[in-house]
Scaffold this motif. Structure first.
Motif, PDB file in Angstrom:
ATOM      1  N   TYR A  58      -1.955   8.084   5.643  1.00  0.00           N
ATOM      2  CA  TYR A  58      -0.697   8.432   5.153  1.00  0.00           C
ATOM      3  C   TYR A  58       0.005   9.633   5.724  1.00  0.00           C
ATOM      4  O   TYR A  58      -0.785  10.892   6.008  1.00  0.00           O
ATOM      5  CB  TYR A  58      -0.531   8.562   3.616  1.00  0.00           C
ATOM      6  CG  TYR A  58      -0.648   7.206   2.772  1.00  0.00           C
ATOM      7  CD1 TYR A  58      -0.056   6.171   2.835  1.00  0.00           C
ATOM      8  CD2 TYR A  58      -2.152   7.231   1.938  1.00  0.00           C
ATOM      9  CE1 TYR A  58      -0.137   5.043   2.130  1.00  0.00           C
ATOM     10  CE2 TYR A  58      -2.367   5.843   1.409  1.00  0.00           C
ATOM     11  CZ  TYR A  58      -1.593   5.006   1.499  1.00  0.00           C
ATOM     12  OH  TYR A  58      -1.681   3.819   0.871  1.00  0.00           O
ATOM     13  N   SER A  68       0.850  -1.292  -0.121  1.00  0.00           N
ATOM     14  CA  SER A  68      -0.058   0.197  -0.026  1.00  0.00           C
ATOM     15  C   SER A  68       0.813   1.303   0.017  1.00  0.00           C
ATOM     16  O   SER A  68       0.355   2.123  -0.602  1.00  0.00           O
ATOM     17  CB  SER A  68      -0.935   0.139   1.156  1.00  0.00           C
ATOM     18  OG  SER A  68      -0.248   0.293   2.565  1.00  0.00           O
ATOM     19  N   ARG A  99       3.967   1.315  -1.285  1.00  0.00           N
ATOM     20  CA  ARG A  99       4.663   1.690  -2.735  1.00  0.00           C
ATOM     21  C   ARG A  99       3.613   2.000  -3.768  1.00  0.00           C
ATOM     22  O   ARG A  99       3.887   2.687  -4.793  1.00  0.00           O
ATOM     23  CB  ARG A  99       5.319   0.117  -3.138  1.00  0.00           C
ATOM     24  CG  ARG A  99       6.220  -0.164  -2.139  1.00  0.00           C
ATOM     25  CD  ARG A  99       6.916  -1.559  -2.879  1.00  0.00           C
ATOM     26  NE  ARG A  99       8.155  -2.021  -2.027  1.00  0.00           N
ATOM     27  CZ  ARG A  99       7.916  -2.988  -1.320  1.00  0.00           C
ATOM     28  NH1 ARG A  99       6.677  -3.704  -1.061  1.00  0.00           N
ATOM     29  NH2 ARG A  99       8.957  -3.739  -0.656  1.00  0.00           N
ATOM     30  N   ASN A 100       2.389   1.736  -3.635  1.00  0.00           N
ATOM     31  CA  ASN A 100       1.387   1.944  -4.652  1.00  0.00           C
ATOM     32  C   ASN A 100       0.492   3.335  -4.288  1.00  0.00           C
ATOM     33  O   ASN A 100      -0.699   3.653  -4.834  1.00  0.00           O
ATOM     34  CB  ASN A 100       0.556   0.723  -4.545  1.00  0.00           C
ATOM     35  CG  ASN A 100       1.083  -0.433  -5.314  1.00  0.00           C
ATOM     36  OD1 ASN A 100       2.128  -0.157  -6.016  1.00  0.00           O
ATOM     37  ND2 ASN A 100       0.826  -1.541  -4.781  1.00  0.00           N
ATOM     38  N   ALA A 101       0.928   4.021  -3.184  1.00  0.00           N
ATOM     39  CA  ALA A 101       0.315   5.155  -2.616  1.00  0.00           C
ATOM     40  C   ALA A 101       0.359   6.160  -3.948  1.00  0.00           C
ATOM     41  O   ALA A 101       1.443   6.387  -4.569  1.00  0.00           O
ATOM     42  CB  ALA A 101       0.926   5.748  -1.316  1.00  0.00           C
ATOM     43  N   LYS A 102      -0.842   6.668  -4.302  1.00  0.00           N
ATOM     44  CA  LYS A 102      -1.214   7.693  -5.266  1.00  0.00           C
ATOM     45  C   LYS A 102      -1.189   8.957  -4.720  1.00  0.00           C
ATOM     46  O   LYS A 102      -2.376   9.243  -3.923  1.00  0.00           O
ATOM     47  CB  LYS A 102      -2.473   7.327  -6.176  1.00  0.00           C
ATOM     48  CG  LYS A 102      -2.226   5.836  -6.938  1.00  0.00           C
ATOM     49  CD  LYS A 102      -1.008   5.778  -7.823  1.00  0.00           C
ATOM     50  CE  LYS A 102      -1.083   4.415  -8.452  1.00  0.00           C
ATOM     51  NZ  LYS A 102       0.135   4.396  -9.212  1.00  0.00           N
ATOM     52  N   MET A 103      -0.313   9.962  -5.133  1.00  0.00           N
ATOM     53  CA  MET A 103      -0.324  11.254  -4.602  1.00  0.00           C
ATOM     54  C   MET A 103      -0.730  12.289  -5.886  1.00  0.00           C
ATOM     55  O   MET A 103       0.202  12.095  -6.766  1.00  0.00           O
ATOM     56  CB  MET A 103       1.040  11.495  -3.939  1.00  0.00           C
ATOM     57  CG  MET A 103       1.530  10.733  -2.793  1.00  0.00           C
ATOM     58  SD  MET A 103       0.032  10.757  -1.404  1.00  0.00           S
ATOM     59  CE  MET A 103       0.741   9.553  -0.460  1.00  0.00           C
ATOM     60  N   ASP A 104      -1.550  12.861  -5.569  1.00  0.00           N
ATOM     61  CA  ASP A 104      -1.894  14.113  -6.748  1.00  0.00           C
ATOM     62  C   ASP A 104      -0.822  14.834  -6.924  1.00  0.00           C
ATOM     63  O   ASP A 104      -0.119  15.378  -5.892  1.00  0.00           O
ATOM     64  CB  ASP A 104      -3.375  14.628  -6.659  1.00  0.00           C
ATOM     65  CG  ASP A 104      -4.373  13.719  -6.589  1.00  0.00           C
ATOM     66  OD1 ASP A 104      -4.099  12.607  -7.122  1.00  0.00           O
ATOM     67  OD2 ASP A 104      -5.423  13.984  -5.957  1.00  0.00           O
ATOM     68  N   ASN A 105      -0.592  15.401  -8.017  1.00  0.00           N
ATOM     69  CA  ASN A 105       0.615  16.343  -8.431  1.00  0.00           C
ATOM     70  C   ASN A 105       0.435  17.690  -7.688  1.00  0.00           C
ATOM     71  O   ASN A 105       1.426  18.423  -7.344  1.00  0.00           O
ATOM     72  CB  ASN A 105       0.867  16.585  -9.929  1.00  0.00           C
ATOM     73  CG  ASN A 105       1.523  15.223 -10.434  1.00  0.00           C
ATOM     74  OD1 ASN A 105       1.964  14.369  -9.738  1.00  0.00           O
ATOM     75  ND2 ASN A 105       1.180  15.023 -11.841  1.00  0.00           N
ATOM     76  N   ARG A 117      10.552   7.395  -1.964  1.00  0.00           N
ATOM     77  CA  ARG A 117      11.075   7.277  -3.145  1.00  0.00           C
ATOM     78  C   ARG A 117      11.321   8.775  -3.833  1.00  0.00           C
ATOM     79  O   ARG A 117      10.972   9.662  -3.178  1.00  0.00           O
ATOM     80  CB  ARG A 117       9.865   6.508  -4.121  1.00  0.00           C
ATOM     81  CG  ARG A 117       8.586   7.351  -4.344  1.00  0.00           C
ATOM     82  CD  ARG A 117       7.593   6.788  -5.163  1.00  0.00           C
ATOM     83  NE  ARG A 117       6.592   7.610  -4.929  1.00  0.00           N
ATOM     84  CZ  ARG A 117       5.343   7.305  -4.590  1.00  0.00           C
ATOM     85  NH1 ARG A 117       5.522   6.398  -3.460  1.00  0.00           N
ATOM     86  NH2 ARG A 117       4.336   8.079  -4.754  1.00  0.00           N
TER      87      ARG A 117
END
Length: 242
Positions: free
Chosen positions: A91, A58, A60-66, A145
């Protein structure tokens, strides 16, 4: 060794002094208890590994809007007020610089940057995954990352990284509940095994009891006309026949 030997010998003598039925029931209960404990421990560790893997995936695959990330980066670099946007889920999001400084998203507790996080920001590593404590003393699982170029826009030659973290309590609480359930079920299993062992001992040793009573009667009365029961062809039957 000399101090531990006498209690051990006393324990062995006490065990041997028990009736055969009690010894058999105790051995059965002990064997089942060891098996149940081994299965419970293995189940707990396998579950922990699976939960940790899910937590790591979860992160590694966390999606953060730009856009929120750019706002956070701009505020961190300018020292201005942090943006009001909240990042999804539980998060904790941070910007980590190559000099070891870090800036945390609002409404979350900062997690001190670790050397592995700094290595990612400096480009010495591609990513980092570790466990550390936040400023409140809670254990956190952290994945770091490189900050995407679309967010960093070349700031400081992109000597920046983004860390996302979640509390380990998310898996510690279910594991604690699982441990109590396994302990309860294991305890019930051991008690049931003891009862079953006693029943098996009584049923299995009934021919031995009958042979013992017959032999003791002959020894006590010297009545050789008494017939010793012979049932089946097992070891007890052969002994009775002899």
């Amino acid at each position: 060794m000399s101090e531990a030997a006498p209690p051990r010998r006393a324990l062995v003598r006490r065990f041997r002094a028990l009736p055969l039925r009690s010894r058999l029931a105790l051995l059965v209960a002990t064997a089942v208890a060891v098996a149940v404990a081994a299965v419970a421990v293995a189940c707990w560790f396998v579950t922990r590994i699976q939960l940790e893997d899910q937590l790591d995936d979860s992160l590694r695959n966390a999606k953060m809007d730009n856009e929120p990330m750019r706002d956070l980066l701009t505020s961190c670099l300018s020292g201005g007020q942090l943006p009001a946007q909240e990042f999804p889920g539980q998060y904790t999001v941070q910007i980590v610089a190559a000099n070891g400084s870090y800036c945390t998203a609002p409404n979350t507790t900062p997690v001190p940057a670790q050397p592995s996080d700094v290595d990612v920001a400096a480009g010495r590593k591609t990513d980092a995954l570790h466990t550390t404590e936040n400023n409140d003393g809670k254990d956190m699982r952290v994945y770091t990352r490189k900050l995407p170029p679309v967010v960093s826009s070349g700031q400081a030659n992109n000597q920046l990284a983004v860390s996302v973290a979640r509390p380990l309590s998310e898996i510690d609480a279910p594991l604690s509940t699982l441990a109590w359930v396994l302990a309860l079920v294991g305890g019930i299993g051991v008690v049931g095994a003891g009862a079953a062992g006693l029943w098996v001992a009584r049923a299995g040793l009934r021919p031995v009891d009958e042979l013992t009573e017959a032999v003791e009667h002959v020894a006590r009365t010297e009545d050789l006309t008494v017939r010793i029961p012979v049932d089946g062809e097992d070891e007890i039957a052969r002994l009775s026949h002899s």
